[in-house]
Design a protein around this motif. Structure first.
Motif, PDB file in Angstrom:
ATOM      1  N   SER A   1       0.830  -1.199   0.000  1.00 36.66           N
ATOM      2  CA  SER A   1       0.000   0.000   0.000  1.00 36.66           C
ATOM      3  C   SER A   1       0.865   1.249   0.000  1.00 36.66           C
ATOM      4  N   SER A   2       2.015   1.189   0.696  1.00 35.47           N
ATOM      5  CA  SER A   2       2.924   2.344   0.649  1.00 35.47           C
ATOM      6  C   SER A   2       3.401   2.574  -0.771  1.00 35.47           C
ATOM      7  N   GLY A   3       3.655   1.458  -1.496  1.00 34.31           N
ATOM      8  CA  GLY A   3       4.075   1.577  -2.886  1.00 34.31           C
ATOM      9  C   GLY A   3       3.010   2.260  -3.728  1.00 34.31           C
ATOM     10  N   LEU A   4       1.748   1.855  -3.534  1.00 32.65           N
ATOM     11  CA  LEU A   4       0.657   2.480  -4.285  1.00 32.65           C
ATOM     12  C   LEU A   4       0.587   3.976  -3.994  1.00 32.65           C
ATOM     13  N   LEU A   5       0.713   4.281  -2.697  1.00 28.79           N
ATOM     14  CA  LEU A   5       0.632   5.682  -2.287  1.00 28.79           C
ATOM     15  C   LEU A   5       1.742   6.504  -2.923  1.00 28.79           C
ATOM     16  N   LEU A   6       2.965   5.952  -2.888  1.00 30.77           N
ATOM     17  CA  LEU A   6       4.097   6.686  -3.450  1.00 30.77           C
ATOM     18  C   LEU A   6       3.941   6.869  -4.950  1.00 30.77           C
ATOM     19  N   TYR A   7       3.438   5.821  -5.616  1.00 32.08           N
ATOM     20  CA  TYR A   7       3.257   5.917  -7.063  1.00 32.08           C
ATOM     21  C   TYR A   7       2.254   7.018  -7.389  1.00 32.08           C
ATOM     22  N   GLY A   8       1.153   7.031  -6.614  1.00 34.60           N
ATOM     23  CA  GLY A   8       0.157   8.075  -6.825  1.00 34.60           C
ATOM     24  C   GLY A   8       0.749   9.449  -6.580  1.00 34.60           C
ATOM     25  N   ALA A   9       1.527   9.569  -5.492  1.00 33.83           N
ATOM     26  CA  ALA A   9       2.117  10.863  -5.169  1.00 33.83           C
ATOM     27  C   ALA A   9       3.075  11.305  -6.268  1.00 33.83           C
ATOM     28  N   SER A  10       3.806  10.333  -6.857  1.00 33.73           N
ATOM     29  CA  SER A  10       4.760  10.723  -7.911  1.00 33.73           C
ATOM     30  C   SER A  10       4.007  11.169  -9.156  1.00 33.73           C
ATOM     31  N   LEU A  11       2.868  10.540  -9.464  1.00 37.78           N
ATOM     32  CA  LEU A  11       2.080  10.997 -10.613  1.00 37.78           C
ATOM     33  C   LEU A  11       1.586  12.428 -10.393  1.00 37.78           C
ATOM     34  N   ILE A  12       1.130  12.683  -9.160  1.00 36.74           N
ATOM     35  CA  ILE A  12       0.627  14.024  -8.861  1.00 36.74           C
ATOM     36  C   ILE A  12       1.756  15.041  -8.944  1.00 36.74           C
ATOM     37  N   TYR A  13       2.929  14.638  -8.441  1.00 38.22           N
ATOM     38  CA  TYR A  13       4.090  15.525  -8.523  1.00 38.22           C
ATOM     39  C   TYR A  13       4.438  15.803  -9.980  1.00 38.22           C
ATOM     40  N   GLY A  14       4.376  14.738 -10.796  1.00 38.23           N
ATOM     41  CA  GLY A  14       4.676  14.918 -12.215  1.00 38.23           C
ATOM     42  C   GLY A  14       3.721  15.872 -12.889  1.00 38.23           C
ATOM     43  N   PHE A  15       2.492  15.901 -12.407  1.00 39.06           N
ATOM     44  CA  PHE A  15       1.518  16.795 -13.012  1.00 39.06           C
ATOM     45  C   PHE A  15       1.682  18.213 -12.504  1.00 39.06           C
ATOM     46  N   ALA A  16       1.796  18.349 -11.169  1.00 41.65           N
ATOM     47  CA  ALA A  16       1.681  19.679 -10.586  1.00 41.65           C
ATOM     48  C   ALA A  16       3.026  20.320 -10.279  1.00 41.65           C
ATOM     49  N   GLY A  17       4.106  19.533 -10.266  1.00 37.15           N
ATOM     50  CA  GLY A  17       5.416  20.132 -10.050  1.00 37.15           C
ATOM     51  C   GLY A  17       5.737  20.412  -8.600  1.00 37.15           C
ATOM     52  N   SER A  18       4.936  19.911  -7.680  1.00 33.93           N
ATOM     53  CA  SER A  18       5.239  20.121  -6.270  1.00 33.93           C
ATOM     54  C   SER A  18       4.577  19.033  -5.450  1.00 33.93           C
ATOM     55  N   THR A  19       5.153  18.758  -4.278  1.00 37.44           N
ATOM     56  CA  THR A  19       4.520  17.795  -3.388  1.00 37.44           C
ATOM     57  C   THR A  19       3.838  18.499  -2.225  1.00 37.44           C
ATOM     58  N   GLY A  20       4.039  19.788  -2.094  1.00 43.50           N
ATOM     59  CA  GLY A  20       3.446  20.524  -0.981  1.00 43.50           C
ATOM     60  C   GLY A  20       1.948  20.702  -1.181  1.00 43.50           C
ATOM     61  N   PHE A  21       1.174  20.557  -0.100  1.00 50.52           N
ATOM     62  CA  PHE A  21      -0.280  20.641  -0.239  1.00 50.52           C
ATOM     63  C   PHE A  21      -0.730  22.048  -0.616  1.00 50.52           C
ATOM     64  N   ASP A  22      -0.011  23.071  -0.097  1.00 45.11           N
ATOM     65  CA  ASP A  22      -0.422  24.441  -0.418  1.00 45.11           C
ATOM     66  C   ASP A  22      -0.264  24.701  -1.907  1.00 45.11           C
ATOM     67  N   ALA A  23       0.911  24.284  -2.436  1.00 44.74           N
ATOM     68  CA  ALA A  23       1.159  24.509  -3.857  1.00 44.74           C
ATOM     69  C   ALA A  23       0.197  23.686  -4.707  1.00 44.74           C
TER      70      ALA A  23
END
Lengths: 488, 204
Positions: free
Chosen positions: A172-194
């Protein structure tokens, strides 16, 4: 030149409770090692004191919403509320374990220390304002929980529980990280505010398949941690295999922390995408309620029953989240608070199930409890009625506060399914009451039940009963907490 | 430029080929050795991309620690790999089907990939010019300052891992003879050595 303003550069005072907890955990570890004694009562006392001090610090340093460590860490009323619940759950898990561990030959000083470290991880999760901070908090928590699940290392079931939890948790951590990396790839940041800025800037109807894909992966990873259907398979086995106080801990603190993550991630950065995640949450919620209601009927082991019951409760709590409104989030917070106390009380009762010095776990063993232990039976009965959602107990109000916002948000079908499944779940909760009050005693449980367990039983029972007449201590903070999450 | 592409394809091809060998080699020791080869080639790919720090870390951590640990496990534990591999073929169709579905979905996602127009503005830290600042320097200058919280959190995770490993495996066994250095040093000659006059033909 420093690109950030100097005022934000080295702020760490909002994180004082976490820093204190980290230092205290290491100090406790040192004390435990150098005392050269496996007796854990002293360390348990010290750990509970540590958690109590952390509770005070959380309240003191959480008055004003603030960010620390350059926006990686956030403190608001929501964080304070959730951290308070987690600290209560963790301290109770330590208290419940003192006698159990001594009786079962698990008297090791590491137990309270690992619970404190897990609590630190949960508090970091609740305060995470960045995907990396979220992930690190989650891993700190999970790693401690894997160890706790396998704490009875000479038992095959306990080690199996630990291993199963570890493998599925890693997945599940792997799934979460993969999702987070896709979001990072889209938005250019991992911070929630950004992320909130970027996602709010785009129109909601645009087809950002990547970010939705990432969102689904992140939701799947988090759903594992709250054991929501369809990611619930590990729950019954782990709950059954782990030592009972550890199961009590699993059922409350990590669940509260993971629900907090869900709330913060979905309403914060993904607030603009509410239409996209609402359907995911509705499916998870319906599935959890159905599995929780129907699979629990056939259980004979009380810990397995509690596992399915907790799956069902996550489903009910998510009815409020599916509404996606401030009232819905408030309902989830109230529900989780009541859930915490009901579960702690029930597990205190389960810890009384001891015949001739050994633990029993079958529901049938409760037969005739009302004659041998009238107070325990009365408390257990109260918790069961409350979990079933019978008015006027606290559990009923918890369900009201999540179902009403859902109806207001137009999710009538979801609320109807919720009510129907809670009727089904009444069957197995009330069956326990029937067994306790109307069946003949086969073999009475040992006496005395122990001061610690008795204290938890009284405290949680009073909370559940007094909620009817004096609900303000839970309602008022939950209201401000929900408001703080919606930029209030 | 052509040399660059040729090197890339060489390293990439070897990495993929050794990846295939890892799962298809009969001897588990060979598998681990192919794994090490795959790591080295991936490290070379990182170097080609200008990420020399990642390349170093990959070699130091994965080859130096992880793969060697695997090698120890494979050699020291008596695991019947043939037994474990038994039945793998039977799950191949369903596993392959899931893999193909996932691949198709990923192709669909990345085919229509879009980056948010604001993405460049919100990037937390601008990437420094790699010709001026080395990777290691650039990472080090933010890791211990801006991201000190994450660094410390990672430290706590490692602490939990260590404590957990000790809790789950350390056993206090009876009858062990432990070294006590203080006792050793406090020993005198008179405690241990006794000069005995042995009479001739008498024995001790």
């Amino acid at each position: 030149m420093n690109p950030m303003p100097a005022s934000e550069a080295m702020v760490f005072s909002p994180a004082v409770p976490e820093i204190f907890l980290a230092c205290a955990a290491m100090a406790l570890l040192m004390i435990g090692v150098f005392r050269r004694s496996d007796e854990s009562r002293t360390l348990s006392t010290l750990s509970v004191a540590t958690l109590a001090i952390a509770f005070v610090l959380v309240v003191i340093f959480g008055r004003e919403p603030a960010r620390a460590f350059e926006g990686l860490f956030i403190v608001d009323q929501f964080a304070v509320f959730m951290k308070a619940l987690v600290l209560i759950g963790s301290a109770s898990a330590i208290v419940l374990a003192v006698r159990f561990n001594a009786n079962e030959g698990l008297d090791r000083f590491e137990y309270p220390v690992i619970v404190v470290l897990a609590t630190l991880g949960m508090m970091m999760m609740i305060s995470a304002n960045d995907f990396i901070a979220l992930y690190l908090g989650l891993e700190l928590q999970s790693l401690s929980l894997y160890v706790l699940a396998a704490f009875r290392r000479d038992s095959v079931r306990s080690t199996e529980a630990g291993l199963k939890y570890f493998v599925l948790g890693a997945l599940s951590s792997g799934l979460l990280l993969y999702g987070a990396s896709l979001i990072y790839g889209f938005a250019g940041s991992t911070g929630f505010d950004a992320l909130a800025r970027v996602l709010a800037a785009g129109a909601p109807e645009s087809t950002w398949i990547g970010v939705v894909f990432g969102l689904v992966f992140v939701s799947a990873g988090l759903a594992f941690k709250v054991s929501a259907v369809p990611f619930h398979m590990w729950t019954p086995d782990v709950y059954e295999g782990a030592p009972t106080p550890v199961t009590a801990f699993f059922a409350v603190a990590p669940k509260v922390a993971a629900v907090a993550l869900f709330l913060r991630v979905l309403t914060g950065p993904f607030g603009p995408l509410v239409a996209d995640w609402q359907q995911v949450i509705v499916v998870i919620s319906v599935g959890s309620m159905l599995i929780g209601a129907f699979a629990a009927i056939v259980q004979t082991n009380i810990k397995r029953l509690m596992a399915y019951s907790s799956i069902g409760h996550v489903g009910y709590a998510f009815v409020g989240l599916a509404a996606g409104t401030e009232a819905g989030v408030r309902g989830v917070l109230i529900y989780m608070a009541i859930y915490l106390f009901m579960n702690l009380g029930t597990f205190a009762c389960i810890l009384c199930m001891r015949q001739n010095g050994r633990m029993v776990e079958d529901i049938e063993d409760l037969a005739g409890l009302s004659k041998t232990h009238p107070m325990v039976a009365a408390a257990m009965g109260t918790f069961m009625f409350s979990m079933a959602g019978i008015p006027p107990l606290a559990g009923f109000f918890g369900k009201v506060y999540v179902f009403l916002p859902a109806i207001e948000a137009g999710l009538v079908t979801l609320a109807v399914i919720g009510v129907l499944t809670s009727v089904v779940s009444c069957f197995y909760y009330l069956r326990i009451v029937k067994i306790m009050y109307f069946d003949e005693v086969v073999e009475p449980f040992d006496r005395p039940i122990g001061r610690e367990v008795g204290a938890i039983l009284w405290a949680t029972g009073l909370v559940i009963l007094l909620f009817i007449v004096y609900p303000a201590p839970i309602l008022a903070p939950a209201t401000t907490a929900a408001a703080s999450l919606f930029g209030g | 430029m052509i040399i660059h592409s040729l090197t890339f394809y060489m390293f990439a091809a070897v990495a993929v080929a050794s990846g295939v060998m890892v799962i298809s080699a009969r001897n588990p020791v060979h598998s681990v050795l192919f794994l090490i080869l795959a790591f080295f080639n991936s490290a070379a790919l990182f170097v080609l991309m200008g990420a020399e720090f990642l390349a170093m870390v990959l070699v130091v951590v994965y080859v130096g620690a992880v793969a060697v640990l695997f090698l120890f496990v494979v050699m020291m534990l008596d695991i019947n790999f043939r037994e474990m591999r038994h039945g793998a073929l039977q799950y191949l169709p369903i596993g392959g089907l899931v893999g193909i579905v996932l691949l198709a979905e990923l192709v669909l996602v990345f085919g229509s990939w879009a980056v948010a127009p604001e993405a460049a503005d919100v990037a937390t830290i601008p990437t420094p010019d790699p010709t001026v600042v080395t990777n290691t320097h650039a990472l080090g200058s933010v890791l211990y300052t801006r991201f000190v919280y994450l660094f410390q959190a990672a430290g706590m995770i490692l602490l939990v891992a260590m404590v957990g490993a000790i809790v789950l495996t350390l056993r206090q066994r009876d009858g062990l003879r432990r070294q006590s250095i203080a006792e050793q040093n406090a020993r005198r000659k008179s405690d241990t050595i006794e000069v005995v006059k042995v009479p001739s033909r008498g024995g001790v």
